[in-house]
Motif scaffolding. Sequence first.
Motif, PDB file in Angstrom:
ATOM      1  N   ILE A   1     -14.537   0.813 -11.545  1.00 19.49           N
ATOM      2  CA  ILE A   1     -13.243   1.492 -11.441  1.00 19.49           C
ATOM      3  C   ILE A   1     -13.510   2.934 -11.016  1.00 19.49           C
ATOM      4  O   ILE A   1     -14.188   3.678 -11.719  1.00 19.49           O
ATOM      5  CB  ILE A   1     -12.511   1.426 -12.797  1.00 19.49           C
TER       6      ILE A   1
ATOM      7  N   LYS B   1       0.830  -1.203   0.000  1.00 19.78           N
ATOM      8  CA  LYS B   1       0.000   0.000   0.000  1.00 19.78           C
ATOM      9  C   LYS B   1       0.864   1.253   0.000  1.00 19.78           C
ATOM     10  O   LYS B   1       2.051   1.211   0.369  1.00 19.78           O
ATOM     11  CB  LYS B   1      -0.948   0.009   1.196  1.00 19.78           C
TER      12      LYS B   1
ATOM     13  N   GLU C   1      -7.180  -6.062 -13.370  1.00 18.70           N
ATOM     14  CA  GLU C   1      -7.330  -5.153 -12.229  1.00 18.70           C
ATOM     15  C   GLU C   1      -5.990  -4.468 -11.919  1.00 18.70           C
ATOM     16  O   GLU C   1      -5.934  -3.247 -11.701  1.00 18.70           O
ATOM     17  CB  GLU C   1      -7.805  -5.924 -10.999  1.00 18.70           C
TER      18      GLU C   1
ATOM     19  N   CYS D   1      -5.263  -1.879 -14.568  1.00 19.50           N
ATOM     20  CA  CYS D   1      -6.148  -0.708 -14.461  1.00 19.50           C
ATOM     21  C   CYS D   1      -5.803   0.158 -13.259  1.00 19.50           C
ATOM     22  O   CYS D   1      -6.051   1.360 -13.283  1.00 19.50           O
ATOM     23  CB  CYS D   1      -7.607  -1.152 -14.388  1.00 19.50           C
ATOM     24  N   LEU D   2      -5.258  -0.450 -12.200  1.00 18.70           N
ATOM     25  CA  LEU D   2      -4.868   0.355 -11.032  1.00 18.70           C
ATOM     26  C   LEU D   2      -3.885   1.449 -11.426  1.00 18.70           C
ATOM     27  O   LEU D   2      -3.876   2.521 -10.849  1.00 18.70           O
ATOM     28  CB  LEU D   2      -4.219  -0.549  -9.968  1.00 18.70           C
TER      29      LEU D   2
ATOM     30  N   ARG E   1       2.361   3.986  -9.262  1.00 18.96           N
ATOM     31  CA  ARG E   1       1.212   4.835  -8.892  1.00 18.96           C
ATOM     32  C   ARG E   1       1.669   6.015  -8.044  1.00 18.96           C
ATOM     33  O   ARG E   1       1.214   7.144  -8.228  1.00 18.96           O
ATOM     34  CB  ARG E   1       0.182   4.003  -8.094  1.00 18.96           C
TER      35      ARG E   1
ATOM     36  N   VAL F   1      -6.727   6.126 -10.708  1.00  9.67           N
ATOM     37  CA  VAL F   1      -7.653   5.137 -10.166  1.00  9.67           C
ATOM     38  C   VAL F   1      -7.437   5.046  -8.658  1.00  9.67           C
ATOM     39  O   VAL F   1      -6.341   4.739  -8.190  1.00  9.67           O
ATOM     40  CB  VAL F   1      -7.428   3.762 -10.835  1.00  9.67           C
ATOM     41  N   SER F   2      -8.476   5.336  -7.907  1.00  8.04           N
ATOM     42  CA  SER F   2      -8.334   5.291  -6.446  1.00  8.04           C
ATOM     43  C   SER F   2      -8.703   3.915  -5.899  1.00  8.04           C
ATOM     44  O   SER F   2      -8.177   3.499  -4.871  1.00  8.04           O
ATOM     45  CB  SER F   2      -9.192   6.365  -5.790  1.00  8.04           C
ATOM     46  N   ALA F   3      -9.609   3.215  -6.563  1.00  6.51           N
ATOM     47  CA  ALA F   3     -10.013   1.882  -6.088  1.00  6.51           C
ATOM     48  C   ALA F   3     -10.732   1.138  -7.203  1.00  6.51           C
ATOM     49  O   ALA F   3     -11.244   1.759  -8.145  1.00  6.51           O
ATOM     50  CB  ALA F   3     -10.938   2.009  -4.876  1.00  6.51           C
ATOM     51  N   ILE F   4     -10.731  -0.175  -7.081  1.00  3.47           N
ATOM     52  CA  ILE F   4     -11.504  -1.006  -8.019  1.00  3.47           C
ATOM     53  C   ILE F   4     -12.318  -1.991  -7.198  1.00  3.47           C
ATOM     54  O   ILE F   4     -11.769  -2.772  -6.417  1.00  3.47           O
ATOM     55  CB  ILE F   4     -10.581  -1.762  -9.001  1.00  3.47           C
TER      56      ILE F   4
END
Lengths: 276, 87
Positions: free
Chosen positions: B14, A128, B63, B66-67, A260, B75-78
Amino acid sequence: MIDAWYPVGLISGLTREGRETLLMEQPITVRAGKTGKPEVVTADGRSLPIVERFGHVWTSLGTPEKDLFTIPEADHPERVLVDVGVVRVKCSPLRAVENFLDIAHFPFVHTDILGAEPHTEVEKYDVKIREEEDEVWATKVKFFQPQAAKSAEEGITTEYMYRVPSPTSSVLYKTCPPRPGEWDVICLFVQPLTETLCDVWPWMALFDEDTSMTDLIHFQQLIFLQDRSILENQIPARLPLDPGMETPTRADLTSIAYRRWLKQHGYTYGAELVAQ
Amino acid sequence: MPDLMPPRRERLEILGEVNSPSFVPWIKRHSGRLGLEASAFSVAPGRIGVTVAGQPDLIDALEVGCLLGPIDVWVSAIDRAPVADLI
């Protein structure tokens, strides 16, 4: 990225004459000042800010908003602190960090040392971006290794934690064979010379009373030299921030979290923004 | 060769700054590269929905891809939910 801290030399290697090098394409000189304290100056005579930590001189071309990260575990007085030296690599500085985070390559690149077939599976682990510390963390990473450290005599399942506290630095915590309950600390500090060329300064803080300093340095250099041939042949040379031409999987979640985090902060020096 | 798991159909929601016009074509392209069937796209502010069918490991890979996504999305969450068994 201009406001981040970067390693530019070993404190133990400072000389009055200095070492000429690059930081993000800017020529700089790293030297010992009259009092012996490190100085970093640009080609036009501008003095850059300095931090001395982890055996290295750190500087920044900009104005860092926060202090260089710390590694509290490395302060233990019984640890052996190892300045491994420098390895020049023709790759993006971000690629060098990403490779360090990739456990899946161990059996194939560091065969019979950090990994071996058929033990190639990367078990599920946690990763994370920790908002409070603004760092990437991967924990509960477990992997079988034939010789996890110089002090390891036989294969063991090693547990790891990976941490990215700044764009071109990574800290690896791993099971310490002679000292259960403690972690060995292995760091990769990367000096971005250009977007596709970097100096890598590995550094370690270990519990190891038996192995000579020379052997510790040679072990880590061997590992990194095995990585270098892979790093220098990666295409594209820059680290893609769009995975459109790759197929990352669950085993790559640390790499994805790192990318990210880079994207979130606009840390794009050495990155490929659009899949080619 | 490892045994293949039965194919599955899942709905992916997404979430985040995902409304760039590049993202739906990107998802279609990436699904195709993974051998997944992507359909029933829905787009709303801060959300893209897609139903995908194929091997579970490859849906996981979609997934993961796409993150990160293309450079112009965040993208904050899926959220994932099974739709129905294919078999």
